[in-house]
Design an enzyme around this catalytic site. Structure first.
Site, PDB file in Angstrom:
ATOM      1  N   GLY A 103       0.852  -1.185   0.000  1.00 33.71           N
ATOM      2  CA  GLY A 103       0.000   0.000   0.000  1.00 33.71           C
ATOM      3  C   GLY A 103       0.886   1.232   0.000  1.00 33.71           C
ATOM      4  CB  CYS A 104       0.501   4.620  -1.404  1.00 33.96           C
ATOM      5  SG  CYS A 104       0.061   3.998  -3.011  1.00 33.96           S
ATOM      6  CB  ILE A 105       3.397   6.126   2.949  1.00 32.87           C
ATOM      7  CG1 ILE A 105       4.033   6.989   1.860  1.00 32.87           C
ATOM      8  CG2 ILE A 105       4.244   4.946   3.271  1.00 32.87           C
ATOM      9  CD1 ILE A 105       5.201   7.756   2.339  1.00 32.87           C
TER      10      ILE A 105
ATOM     11  CG  MET B 156      -3.333   2.205   2.543  1.00 36.68           C
ATOM     12  SD  MET B 156      -3.568   3.440   3.815  1.00 36.68           S
ATOM     13  CE  MET B 156      -1.931   4.160   3.883  1.00 36.68           C
TER      14      MET B 156
END
Lengths: 105, 424
Positions: A103-105, B156
């Site tokens: 997942g991206c931050i 996310m």
């Protein structure tokens, strides 16, 4: 670093079984990896997702998340989970010989 | 005589407009466009549910934050045509630009998740990512006497990725202060495989949840919200029941990005060069803040650090010069941990948040709870309105991440994301 042997070829994998070198992957390895994970047969629908995941990786440098898959692979999220019950993003990435998607931050 | 059109007058758009107002020759025109005249101080949303922020004080007029030199147009953008260098608006003639800056941020899409906005929405389930949601949640928490609270990040990327964890810490402190912590279960449910994405930080934040008795459920991809049974159901059939759900819905870029040919990705974020911040679709479109597709946090500090590079590069482009490749992904965030303490994290594309000290004279501790950091977070509201939005540099905090003061583990730590980008 661990290794695994698929289709008579020894490849390097990480602790969770993801390829560390995606270029070592060949299509013939996919059904063998899938079987290890409890997916006995790769149907054309499975292949559609596996190819999509791999193309995306080669294009962007990262494996797609479930949300991206549901939106862009042409397969709905519900259907994706039917094909890859333990998590489509992770399972398809493993079978397609690419690193685990993050997942991206 | 050039025209720079800035789409969005939130944190990123305002600070870049004000920087350009100081930088560009007088005969250049700077236009900022946004839908309304309400600039929301988003860092305040975290405190709102706990009665520690006054909703009316979190909003100021957008126009008032912009330099007099900037022309403000209040209108809805429907499309950008990168080939024609034109912005299309509702009830306003199309606008031709020499340079466009995309600063339209990200928004939450609560209707993307099945059932989320059903009949329990704003009754048993809330988000604190909007002013309305945060205010409604405050009223509910005020009357909460016990039960199961579930904090769920649906997917996310999200704005301020540490905010949902901070919510858990503050909720723990809130119920302790009310002496009913033993009647409240708090569960943090995330699609990630740990509390956070970056390994060292993830393990520290994970143990902070544990210390506070917050249960952690990982790799949970929320498929639907079922208000008949007040239960979150994942796509792989797992269930998490709740009495009160605090949901962080998925995010996308602004709506017009989806209608602008070649501009955005599948989620309306704009593919952007990580160092020069020019868009990948056109040489005269720059991107700043939450609107980018970059592997940097969607946070005000990142927009601030990007502001210097974007404003310089807009000027370089107009002068026919080559661009600065200066942005390093720097983010600097306070993490509220409850009871008037906070931690500071400081990181970039290549270096994950590490313990140590931020190199200020008084040695602000990194990745460690302290009262000083909490005061820093409170003082930030003043800094936001008076320094950051004005496009001024914050003294002693440069746009590039300082490496001094950080305790690097033996062997260099590289985040998975940076490894990925190097493999490209």
């Amino acid at each position: 670093m661990a290794t695994a042997t698929y289709d008579g070829v020894e490849v390097e994998v990480n602790d969770e079984g993801f390829f560390t070198d995606p270029s070592a992957w060949r299509e013939e390895m996919a059904p063998i990896i899938a079987k290890e994970m409890g997916i006995d047969e790769l149907t054309p629908d499975h292949w559609r997702v596996i190819r999509f995941v791999r193309d995306r990786y080669l294009e962007t440098g990262g494996g797609p998340t479930v949300r991206v898959l549901g939106k862009t692979s042409g397969v709905t999220v519900k259907e994706l989970y039917r094909l890859f019950p333990k998590g489509p993003a992770k399972e398809a990435a493993k079978i397609a010989g690419i690193p685990k998607p993050v997942g991206c931050i | 005589m050039s025209t720079v059109a800035i789409i969005g007058a939130g944190t990123a758009g305002t600070l870049v407009a004000n920087r350009l107002a100081k930088q560009l020759p007088r005969n250049d025109t700077i236009i900022a466009i946004d839908l309304d005249n309400s600039h929301l101080y988003q860092p305040g949303l975290l405190f709102l549910p706990f009665g520690k922020a006054n909703p009316a004080k979190l909003v100021r007029p957008r126009r008032g934050q912009l330099s007099q030199r900037v022309t403000y147009i209040q209108a809805l953008v429907t499309k950008i045509d990168p080939k024609e260098n034109t912005v299309y608006l509702v009830d306003h003639p199309p606008l031709h630009y020499d340079v466009a800056v995309i600063a339209s941020g990200s928004k939450i899409v609560s209707d993307e998740t099945e059932g989320m906005t059903g009949d329990g929405w704003l009754k048993d389930a809330f988000t604190f990512y909007t002013l309305e949601g945060g205010t409604a949640l405050r009223n509910r928490l005020e009357n909460f006497t016990g039960g199961r609270i579930v904090v769920n990040v649906v997917d996310m990327p999200i704005k301020c990725p540490v905010a949902p964890l901070e919510f858990c810490f503050l909720a723990d402190a809130f119920f302790r202060d009310r002496s009913i912590r033993d009647k409240v279960e708090i569960t943090y449910v995330t699609p990630l495989d740990g509390a956070f994405t970056k390994p060292v930080c993830s393990s520290i934040l994970g143990s902070m949840l544990k210390d506070r008795g917050v249960e952690l459920v990982t790799e949970f991809n929320t498929g639907s919200v079922d208000y008949q049974r007040n239960t979150l159901v994942s796509f792989d059939g797992r269930e998490v029941p709740f009495d009160l759900a605090v949901l962080i819905p998925p995010h996308t870029g602004a709506e017009y990005v989806f209608h602008s040919p070649g501009l955005g990705d599948d989620f309306g974020f704009v593919p952007t060069d990580p160092k020069s911040l020019v868009s990948k679709v056109a040489k005269n479109i720059f991107v700043i803040g939450d609107a980018t597709d970059l592997p940097a946090s969607k946070a005000g500090s990142v927009a601030h650090f990007e502001g210097e590079v974007v404003s310089h590069n807009v000027q370089h482009f107009l002068n026919g010069e080559s661009l600065e490749e200066a942005f390093d992904g720097h983010a600097n965030c306070f993490i509220e941990s409850g009871h008037s303490k906070a931690m500071l994290i400081d990181f970039n594309y290549d270096t994950e948040p590490l313990p140590g000290n931020f190199p200020l004279r008084f040695g602000t501790p990194l990745l460690k709870e302290s009262r000083l950091n909490h005061l820093g977070k409170l003082a930030f509201s003043w800094v936001y309105w008076h320094v950051l939005l004005k496009g001024r540099d914050i003294p002693l905090i440069g746009s590039q991440m300082p490496t001094s003061g950080k305790r690097f583990p033996a062997g260099e730590v590289r985040s998975p994301l940076s490894t990925q980008s190097r493999d490209r």
